[in-house]
Design an enzyme around this catalytic site. Sequence first.
Site, mmCIF file in Angstrom:
data_model
loop_
_atom_site.group_PDB
_atom_site.id
_atom_site.type_symbol
_atom_site.label_atom_id
_atom_site.label_comp_id
_atom_site.label_asym_id
_atom_site.label_seq_id
_atom_site.Cartn_x
_atom_site.Cartn_y
_atom_site.Cartn_z
ATOM 1 N N VAL A 99 0.866 -1.172 0.000
ATOM 2 C CA VAL A 99 0.000 0.000 0.000
ATOM 3 C C VAL A 99 0.905 1.224 0.000
ATOM 4 O O VAL A 99 1.931 1.254 0.688
ATOM 5 C CB VAL A 99 -0.915 0.032 1.240
ATOM 6 C CG1 VAL A 99 -1.751 1.310 1.261
ATOM 7 C CG2 VAL A 99 -1.829 -1.196 1.269
ATOM 8 N N CYS A 100 0.536 2.218 -0.787
ATOM 9 C CA CYS A 100 1.266 3.482 -0.811
ATOM 10 C C CYS A 100 2.743 3.243 -1.161
ATOM 11 O O CYS A 100 3.056 2.455 -2.052
ATOM 12 C CB CYS A 100 1.078 4.176 0.538
ATOM 13 S SG CYS A 100 1.441 5.950 0.552
#
Length: 230
Positions: A99-100
Amino acid sequence: MKTIGFILFPQLTQLDLTGPYEVFARLPDTQVFLLAHTLDPIATEKGLSILPNCSFADAPQLDVICVPGGPGINACLTDDVMLNFLRQQSIQAAYVTSVCTGALILAAAGLLEGYQATTHWLSLDLLRMFGVDVRTDRVVQDRNRITGGGVTAGIDFGLALAAELFDKATAEAIQLMMEYNPQPPFDSGHPSCATEEIVKKVQAMAAPYQEERRKIVAEIAVHSSLTKRS
């Protein structure tokens, strides 16, 4: 019993972790591990402490490995113990995910080479420096690699993976239970719709750690290129 493991490190962005964690913790017959070097509390970017429940050394083989992002990834990019753990887990894991800016850690471990992936909009150019086929979708899946964009995209990523692990109905039931029905009060959640003034403001806020990160990524990319030539 499916096993999902999140990588923890100091100064991670807690929503990168807790967004998909909320989804995965609601899955049937699933155990979620919070993995770190030790079992000491981890202080996140804004000071919230999270307690790991398993060390890298004691971790079982995972079905899913997930790396969140945050300012603290800069140190992780050269953390050989963490990178080797990810490489080893990825051999048998059904899904290798992030994520990210956790995608940059996967890339530093060599796990996104030849794959499409995404990350936070501020770091898309850094992901390209690793030779990754960068996409700007909120969630990108390429075979068994699934990457989410910035921060809140972790919830979307979590639901997409829930459907992969089980089925669409399971994911939809979790979405409804969470009442995940976003209706943001402002239309500034991406540089494509935010005003130029707001984009520049955010870029200026992130500049110090982004510059440090750029130098680290550039050094890794050069070293990787030289290694391949030899």
